[in-house]
Design an enzyme around this catalytic site. Structure first.
Site, short mmCIF file in Angstrom:
data_model
loop_
_atom_site.label_atom_id
_atom_site.label_comp_id
_atom_site.label_asym_id
_atom_site.label_seq_id
_atom_site.Cartn_x
_atom_site.Cartn_y
_atom_site.Cartn_z
N HIS A 75 0.76 -1.05 0.09
CA HIS A 75 -0.19 0.08 0.15
C HIS A 75 0.88 1.32 0.06
O HIS A 75 2.09 1.11 0.20
CB HIS A 75 -0.90 0.08 0.96
CG HIS A 75 -0.09 0.01 2.44
ND1 HIS A 75 0.53 -1.24 3.14
CD2 HIS A 75 -0.22 1.11 3.47
CE1 HIS A 75 0.93 -0.82 4.27
NE2 HIS A 75 0.84 0.55 4.36
N THR A 131 9.98 -2.74 -8.90
CA THR A 131 8.99 -1.87 -9.27
C THR A 131 8.05 -2.32 -10.11
O THR A 131 6.81 -1.83 -10.18
CB THR A 131 9.49 -0.53 -9.54
OG1 THR A 131 10.24 -0.54 -10.64
CG2 THR A 131 10.22 0.11 -8.18
N LYS A 132 8.34 -3.57 -10.83
CA LYS A 132 7.48 -3.88 -11.88
C LYS A 132 7.92 -5.40 -12.22
O LYS A 132 8.63 -6.13 -11.47
CB LYS A 132 7.81 -3.13 -13.20
CG LYS A 132 9.37 -3.27 -13.75
CD LYS A 132 9.62 -2.40 -14.96
CE LYS A 132 11.15 -2.74 -15.14
NZ LYS A 132 11.56 -1.57 -16.15
#
Length: 184
Positions: A75, A131-132
């Protein structure tokens, strides 16, 4: 540990988890309480002492190794800050999930960001920020994590000469000095 992680039972479970002295014990705890995560496959090894804040948003495949101090972020509280500083704005908290495939090793102190899929047969180098999505059959590392080599090429490299094998500390030091001499 469903929900926002603030219930008394959740806090007691997290405290208990942090007090388990060995990574093997923490891994067994997770296997006994698989329902805490979205999914836990066979042979999960979990070394971190801190329990993820939203474990229900994390899925582990089979044969996953998670090294020490790996952080799973599911989150982002930036929207809360925007809501407080911009009058009349009402953005919802951004949440996401993390899916980890089979035969994955996540190196120490790595950070896995929300909405990331890590495929099968993957090694994430220590200290990486994922991050990906990381495709199957890859070794990735860095900030942000990027392709380093194929999973199979790392396996072949390890087969040719594993100077880090645990044959005793004396042998490790001998190999270390021999490698340095060859480099000079």
């Amino acid at each position: 540990m469903k929900g926002n992680g603030n219930g008394i039972l959740t806090l007691l479970r997290k405290l208990y988890f942090m007090m388990i002295p060995t990574s093997g014990g923490r891994s067994k705890y997770i296997h006994r309480h698989k329902n805490l995560f979205h999914h836990v496959g066979n042979n999960l090894f979990f070394q971190p002492r801190l329990f993820p804040s939203d474990p229900e948003c994390i899925s582990f495949g089979d044969n996953v190794m998670v090294a020490s101090d790996v952080c799973f972020i599911t989150h982002d509280i930036t929207n809360s800050m925007f809501n407080r500083c911009i009058e009349g704005l009402s953005l919802k908290e951004m949440c996401g999930v993390i899916n980890i495939g089979n035969n994955v090793m996540i190196g120490a102190k790595s950070i896995i960001m929300p909405n990331v899929n890590i495929g099968d047969n993957v090694v994430i180098a220590a200290g990486s920020v994922v991050t990906k999505d990381i495709p199957s059959g890859t070794v990735a590392g860095g900030v942000p994590a990027q392709f380093i080599c194929s999973f199979s090429s790392l396996v072949e490299k390890r087969k040719r000469g594993n100077s880090f094998a645990s044959d005793g500390v004396d042998k490790l030091w001998k190999n270390f000095h021999e490698q340095r001499k060859r480099q000079d």
